[in-house]
Design a protein around this motif. Sequence first.
Motif, PDB file in Angstrom:
ATOM      1  N   CYS A   1      44.692  26.111  44.403  1.00  0.00           N
ATOM      2  CA  CYS A   1      45.153  26.228  45.798  1.00  0.00           C
ATOM      3  C   CYS A   1      46.354  25.326  46.078  1.00  0.00           C
TER       4      CYS A   1
ATOM      5  N   ASP B   1      48.352  29.470  49.189  1.00  0.00           N
ATOM      6  CA  ASP B   1      47.915  30.383  50.249  1.00  0.00           C
ATOM      7  C   ASP B   1      49.090  31.105  50.901  1.00  0.00           C
TER       8      ASP B   1
ATOM      9  N   SER C   1      37.471  34.587  51.129  1.00  0.00           N
ATOM     10  CA  SER C   1      38.830  34.228  51.487  1.00  0.00           C
ATOM     11  C   SER C   1      39.435  33.537  50.277  1.00  0.00           C
TER      12      SER C   1
ATOM     13  N   ASP D   1      40.528  32.430  44.362  1.00  0.00           N
ATOM     14  CA  ASP D   1      40.507  31.434  43.290  1.00  0.00           C
ATOM     15  C   ASP D   1      39.250  30.568  43.205  1.00  0.00           C
TER      16      ASP D   1
ATOM     17  N   SER E   1      33.762  26.123  49.726  1.00  0.00           N
ATOM     18  CA  SER E   1      32.432  26.050  49.134  1.00  0.00           C
ATOM     19  C   SER E   1      32.432  25.118  47.917  1.00  0.00           C
TER      20      SER E   1
HETATM   21  N1  ARG Z   1      36.931  30.678  50.133  1.00  0.00           N
HETATM   22  C1  ARG Z   1      36.886  29.840  48.981  1.00  0.00           C
HETATM   23  C2  ARG Z   1      35.502  29.254  48.796  1.00  0.00           C
HETATM   24  O1  ARG Z   1      35.094  28.488  49.593  1.00  0.00           O
HETATM   25  C3  ARG Z   1      37.879  28.723  49.056  1.00  0.00           C
HETATM   26  C4  ARG Z   1      39.204  29.177  48.592  1.00  0.00           C
HETATM   27  C5  ARG Z   1      40.191  28.097  48.526  1.00  0.00           C
HETATM   28  N2  ARG Z   1      41.376  28.639  47.971  1.00  0.00           N
HETATM   29  C6  ARG Z   1      42.606  28.430  48.426  1.00  0.00           C
HETATM   30  N3  ARG Z   1      43.602  28.994  47.796  1.00  0.00           N
HETATM   31  N4  ARG Z   1      42.857  27.740  49.524  1.00  0.00           N
HETATM   32  O2  ARG Z   1      34.812  29.521  47.864  1.00  0.00           O
END
Ligand code: ARG
Length: 430
Positions: free
Chosen positions: A414, A171, A307, A310, A362
Amino acid sequence: MALSLLPLAPLSLRTPPPRASLRLEDDSPRLNGASLAAAAAATRVNAWTEWGTLREVVVGDAHNAHFPPRSPALRPAINREGGQCFLEPDGSVVEAEGIGALLERSVGWPAGRKAQRTIDAANQQLDNLAAVLRRRGIAVRRPSGGVDWSAPIKTPFFDAPNQYCATCPRDIVATIGNVVLEASMSRRDRYFEVYQYRDMIREIWRADPAMLWKAAPKPSCADRMYNSEWWDLRTEERYAQMRNYSFCITNEEPIFDAADIMRCGKDIFVQLSMTANAAGIEWLARELAPSGVRVHTLRFPYDLAPSHLDCTFVPLRPGLVLTNPERPIAEEDAATFAAAGWRFLDAPQPTNPSRPWASQSSKWLSMNVLSLSPRVVVAEEQEVALHRLLEAEGFEVVKVPFRAVYEFGGSLHCATWDLARDDCCEDFFP
Ligand code: ARG
């Protein structure tokens, strides 16, 4: 509320926890000390793609992790279906179910440090990942900057009661070719997170005379940088705004998190999201243009909490992207891929969609894989449907346990940051 209370949910609320002793399951050939040292010594900062053969990588750690505080960029909420991952005295990781609903009723979102056994469980899986990668001859570094995540932040523009953790280097900082680029960051509690990596970045910069070390302008994170009403909008209003790509950050200052970026050689794709705005993408485009890199905006009109790219759009090798079946890409953005003959491969529904009660991500953490080469990916060990799909596509899938890391912001992509891959600034979109 006191965090020490959190693990004390009555036992009767727990369904019998599935037990899994941590296994180091990787049958790749072991490299001896001399060949590992040679691999490490040869490393130079270079990563143009998500899939080039991985030579050196940073794996995050969960030491002293704190709950993210409520802020204009994040309204953390308890995942009421969620359970808990923690470490038993015998070293096994236990996933206890059903604590989320109880906590939601009784305490609301907690503050302060996460429970030690939750931290230990995550660290055990992160250490295992590091060991699996090292055994495959990949040099692994771990963050060690000594930032005290309990320390509050006070700047001329904002306050934050505590900071977060160093579990998700992805991140924070991106490697684009020979450039190590520190992202601006969208969240107040993550403002100084990069300092956990600064010793490492300095060391690499000294050792590699060709590496360029850059940092995006730090935003103010002042109130005007956020759309304060956004979180309080009625659901339909919020969804309408999101389909219009209007989120909790305004376009006042350039903002992006490093995980909003996906690299495909000469082309870089950045998701317009709650963590990257149009000004941030424009900043990247101008910054990278002199090196011949083309920056493209990607939009996902049905991603209701966009957000970090990935869990949505994961390039696996030239011509192939793992896509999220519930978050189709905007038609106009898909055209770049179609024109170059790329194929979208929809991820299957997660085999195990459950996440810990404190996870803000998620169920699509299931598709958050780390590529070791155009033929080898690392995936979470329980995601059997995904393994099958990838194996049918000709990939070797390295399976590791990683669910205890889920509440620390992510999964395998991540929790890593690649420093060196065998690849170059190739044009995959001629
Ligand atoms: N927003 C993403 C989802 O919940 C989670 C992304 C996590 N990625 C990261 N590089 N921290 O689907």
